[in-house]
Design a protein around this motif. Structure first.
Motif, PDB file in Angstrom:
ATOM      1  N   ARG A  89      32.813  30.556   4.889  1.00 31.63           N
ATOM      2  CA  ARG A  89      32.479  31.975   5.024  1.00 31.63           C
ATOM      3  C   ARG A  89      33.353  32.829   4.114  1.00 31.63           C
ATOM      4  NH1 ARG A  89      33.723  34.010  10.273  1.00 31.63           N
ATOM      5  NH2 ARG A  89      32.641  35.886   9.629  1.00 31.63           N
ATOM      6  N   ALA A  90      34.640  32.482   4.024  1.00 32.38           N
ATOM      7  CA  ALA A  90      35.564  33.264   3.208  1.00 32.38           C
ATOM      8  C   ALA A  90      35.255  33.130   1.728  1.00 32.38           C
ATOM      9  CB  ALA A  90      37.002  32.836   3.496  1.00 32.38           C
ATOM     10  N   ALA A  91      34.716  31.981   1.316  1.00 31.07           N
ATOM     11  CA  ALA A  91      34.496  31.717  -0.114  1.00 31.07           C
ATOM     12  C   ALA A  91      33.175  32.255  -0.630  1.00 31.07           C
ATOM     13  CB  ALA A  91      34.574  30.219  -0.371  1.00 31.07           C
ATOM     14  N   LEU A  92      32.213  32.516   0.269  1.00 29.53           N
ATOM     15  CA  LEU A  92      30.867  32.882  -0.178  1.00 29.53           C
ATOM     16  C   LEU A  92      30.523  34.321   0.187  1.00 29.53           C
ATOM     17  CD1 LEU A  92      28.927  29.645   0.865  1.00 29.53           C
ATOM     18  CD2 LEU A  92      29.712  30.276  -1.426  1.00 29.53           C
ATOM     19  N   ASP A  93      29.618  34.900  -0.588  1.00 23.27           N
ATOM     20  CA  ASP A  93      29.087  36.225  -0.303  1.00 23.27           C
ATOM     21  C   ASP A  93      28.380  36.189   1.058  1.00 23.27           C
ATOM     22  OD1 ASP A  93      27.463  38.510  -0.145  1.00 23.27           O
ATOM     23  OD2 ASP A  93      27.244  38.619  -2.317  1.00 23.27           O
ATOM     24  N   PRO A  94      28.697  37.141   1.960  1.00 19.11           N
ATOM     25  CA  PRO A  94      28.072  37.128   3.290  1.00 19.11           C
ATOM     26  C   PRO A  94      26.544  37.160   3.264  1.00 19.11           C
ATOM     27  CG  PRO A  94      29.913  38.666   3.237  1.00 19.11           C
ATOM     28  CD  PRO A  94      29.684  38.218   1.825  1.00 19.11           C
ATOM     29  N   THR A  95      25.964  37.735   2.211  1.00 14.18           N
ATOM     30  CA  THR A  95      24.498  37.812   2.139  1.00 14.18           C
ATOM     31  C   THR A  95      23.870  36.426   2.008  1.00 14.18           C
ATOM     32  OG1 THR A  95      24.538  38.134  -0.267  1.00 14.18           O
ATOM     33  CG2 THR A  95      24.597  40.108   1.117  1.00 14.18           C
ATOM     34  N   ARG A  96      24.651  35.438   1.549  1.00 16.29           N
ATOM     35  CA  ARG A  96      24.109  34.079   1.415  1.00 16.29           C
ATOM     36  C   ARG A  96      23.716  33.483   2.763  1.00 16.29           C
ATOM     37  NH1 ARG A  96      25.744  31.373  -3.248  1.00 16.29           N
ATOM     38  NH2 ARG A  96      24.279  29.749  -2.593  1.00 16.29           N
ATOM     39  N   PHE A  97      24.258  34.037   3.852  1.00 13.39           N
ATOM     40  CA  PHE A  97      23.995  33.470   5.173  1.00 13.39           C
ATOM     41  C   PHE A  97      22.863  34.183   5.914  1.00 13.39           C
ATOM     42  CE2 PHE A  97      28.428  32.498   4.192  1.00 13.39           C
ATOM     43  CZ  PHE A  97      28.476  31.140   4.463  1.00 13.39           C
ATOM     44  N   ARG A  98      22.233  35.166   5.278  1.00 11.87           N
ATOM     45  CA  ARG A  98      21.247  35.977   6.001  1.00 11.87           C
ATOM     46  C   ARG A  98      19.808  35.544   5.779  1.00 11.87           C
ATOM     47  NH1 ARG A  98      24.126  41.624   4.165  1.00 11.87           N
ATOM     48  NH2 ARG A  98      26.056  41.355   5.382  1.00 11.87           N
ATOM     49  N   ALA A  99      19.509  35.000   4.606  1.00 12.54           N
ATOM     50  CA  ALA A  99      18.129  34.642   4.270  1.00 12.54           C
ATOM     51  C   ALA A  99      17.903  33.146   4.448  1.00 12.54           C
ATOM     52  CB  ALA A  99      17.831  35.049   2.824  1.00 12.54           C
ATOM     53  N   PRO A 100      16.655  32.722   4.594  1.00  7.43           N
ATOM     54  CA  PRO A 100      16.374  31.286   4.666  1.00  7.43           C
ATOM     55  C   PRO A 100      16.832  30.571   3.400  1.00  7.43           C
ATOM     56  CG  PRO A 100      14.461  32.567   5.337  1.00  7.43           C
ATOM     57  CD  PRO A 100      15.436  33.540   4.750  1.00  7.43           C
ATOM     58  N   GLN A 101      17.276  29.338   3.554  1.00 11.91           N
ATOM     59  CA  GLN A 101      17.772  28.526   2.442  1.00 11.91           C
ATOM     60  C   GLN A 101      17.164  27.141   2.515  1.00 11.91           C
ATOM     61  OE1 GLN A 101      21.872  28.361   3.538  1.00 11.91           O
ATOM     62  NE2 GLN A 101      22.401  30.319   2.586  1.00 11.91           N
ATOM     63  N   ARG A 102      16.971  26.536   1.349  1.00 11.42           N
ATOM     64  CA  ARG A 102      16.544  25.139   1.285  1.00 11.42           C
ATOM     65  C   ARG A 102      17.722  24.344   0.713  1.00 11.42           C
ATOM     66  NH1 ARG A 102      11.263  22.977   0.709  1.00 11.42           N
ATOM     67  NH2 ARG A 102      10.470  25.026   0.197  1.00 11.42           N
ATOM     68  N   VAL A 103      18.359  23.540   1.561  1.00 11.41           N
ATOM     69  CA  VAL A 103      19.529  22.786   1.108  1.00 11.41           C
ATOM     70  C   VAL A 103      19.078  21.559   0.323  1.00 11.41           C
ATOM     71  CG1 VAL A 103      21.031  23.594   2.951  1.00 11.41           C
ATOM     72  CG2 VAL A 103      19.665  21.538   3.302  1.00 11.41           C
ATOM     73  N   GLU A 104      19.842  21.195  -0.697  1.00 14.43           N
ATOM     74  CA  GLU A 104      19.528  20.028  -1.518  1.00 14.43           C
ATOM     75  C   GLU A 104      20.545  18.907  -1.299  1.00 14.43           C
ATOM     76  OE1 GLU A 104      19.044  21.468  -5.521  1.00 14.43           O
ATOM     77  OE2 GLU A 104      17.070  22.305  -5.054  1.00 14.43           O
ATOM     78  N   PHE A 105      21.132  18.890  -0.106  1.00 16.97           N
ATOM     79  CA  PHE A 105      22.115  17.874   0.264  1.00 16.97           C
ATOM     80  C   PHE A 105      22.064  17.746   1.786  1.00 16.97           C
ATOM     81  CE2 PHE A 105      23.964  22.058  -0.503  1.00 16.97           C
ATOM     82  CZ  PHE A 105      24.424  22.399   0.770  1.00 16.97           C
ATOM     83  N   HIS A 106      22.798  16.788   2.305  1.00 19.77           N
ATOM     84  CA  HIS A 106      22.926  16.650   3.755  1.00 19.77           C
ATOM     85  C   HIS A 106      24.038  17.575   4.247  1.00 19.77           C
ATOM     86  CE1 HIS A 106      20.341  13.086   4.331  1.00 19.77           C
ATOM     87  NE2 HIS A 106      20.734  12.759   3.108  1.00 19.77           N
TER      88      HIS A 106
END
Length: 288
Positions: A33-50
């Motif tokens: 959370r500290a390293a990333l922009d907070p907006t990255r956690f608000r929208a749907p995401q498609r992860v490309e890893f486990h």
């Protein structure tokens, strides 16, 4: 080439630090959370890893492919490559994120723990004994991940973290009542991977059989043994899941959604979707 529209759901790529490719990452959610922009956690995401979320305390929710999971103490959530997720409020969560790329575990672990199986187990509430084992293995992973420099050679660190990860996945598999895919089901595993790669351009089981060098009968037998479903049902379920993802998480017109999944005629896509979901694509989108 038809624009699939998948890029409209933010893709989160596997991006390890230089020199630590194909290692297992394990770090506190608070650090992420500290390293990333907070907006990255608000929208749907498609992860490309486990991504394994191992929760020690606190509470939150996490959406994974239309299922809202309640995170709390001694819960574990597993997001696999290609799945769509949306984070909840992380401010109260004490958890470890374990990240690893596809293909990092050995084939036996893959089969026993359904590692690369998109429909594999994804959520656990652990009892005392299971939590003690899981938390100990997560601690090993965190220690290995944080070991930098000359104290542990990179090859040894990589091997240690991989073995700890395999032990963790097998421990979780031991708490699951569903049967894993048989390690000997090579025909099904090849079919599964081909469907995941080509579902938007190949809808026919005969096409997969021809490409893979199996008869339709062999694929049918292997797929029913592994999943209880026919190969055609597996293909259709994968197309339907992607259609629902795009309808739910993008603003693509229905015709574009259909075209991205190999339907040249919008009316054919609407009829196909409605038969399987009991709602038209437009009605499904409106129901969300």
């Amino acid at each position: 080439m038809v624009d699939s529209g998948h890029s409209l759901i933010e893709r989160i790529a596997y991006s390890p630090r230089s020199g630590r490719e194909y290692e297992v990452e394990a770090s506190p959610i608070s650090a992420m959370r500290a390293a990333l922009d907070p907006t990255r956690f608000r929208a749907p995401q498609r992860v490309e890893f486990h991504l394994l979320l191992v929760v020690a305390s606190g509470a939150s929710t996490h959406m994974l492919d239309f299922t809202e999971h309640e995170l709390g103490p001694r819960t574990v959530l597993w997001a696999r490559p290609g799945q769509v997720q949306r984070w909840g409020d992380l401010s109260d969560l004490d958890a470890t994120a374990v990240i690893f790329p596809a293909g990092v575990v050995d084939p036996a672990t893959d089969a026993l723990a359904s590692v690369e199986q998109p429909s594999g187990p994804r959520f656990w509430r652990l009892d005392d004994a299971a939590w003690a084992d899981v938390s100990a293995l997560v601690s090993v992973l965190r220690t290995s991940h944080e070991a930098v420099g000359g104290c542990i050679r990179s090859e040894a660190r990589r091997a240690a973290s991989r073995h700890a990860l395999e032990a963790l996945l097998l421990r979780l598999a031991g708490t699951t009542t569903t049967q894993p895919v048989s390690a000997g089901s090579e025909a099904y595993l090849a079919f599964r991977d081909a469907v995941e790669r080509d579902f938007a351009v190949e809808h026919n089981v005969a096409g997969y059989a021809s490409r893979l060098g199996y008869s339709v009968r062999t694929l049918s037998r292997a797929t029913r043994t592994a999943t209880g479903a026919s190969p055609k049902e597996v293909v259709d379920q994968r197309i339907l899941l992607e259609a629902k993802r795009l309808l739910a998480h993008t603003e693509l017109p229905v015709a574009r959604v259909g075209a991205s999944l190999g339907f040249s005629d919008p009316s054919n896509f609407t009829a196909w979707f409605t038969t399987r979901e009991r709602l038209s694509p437009a009605a499904f989108r409106a129901s969300l």
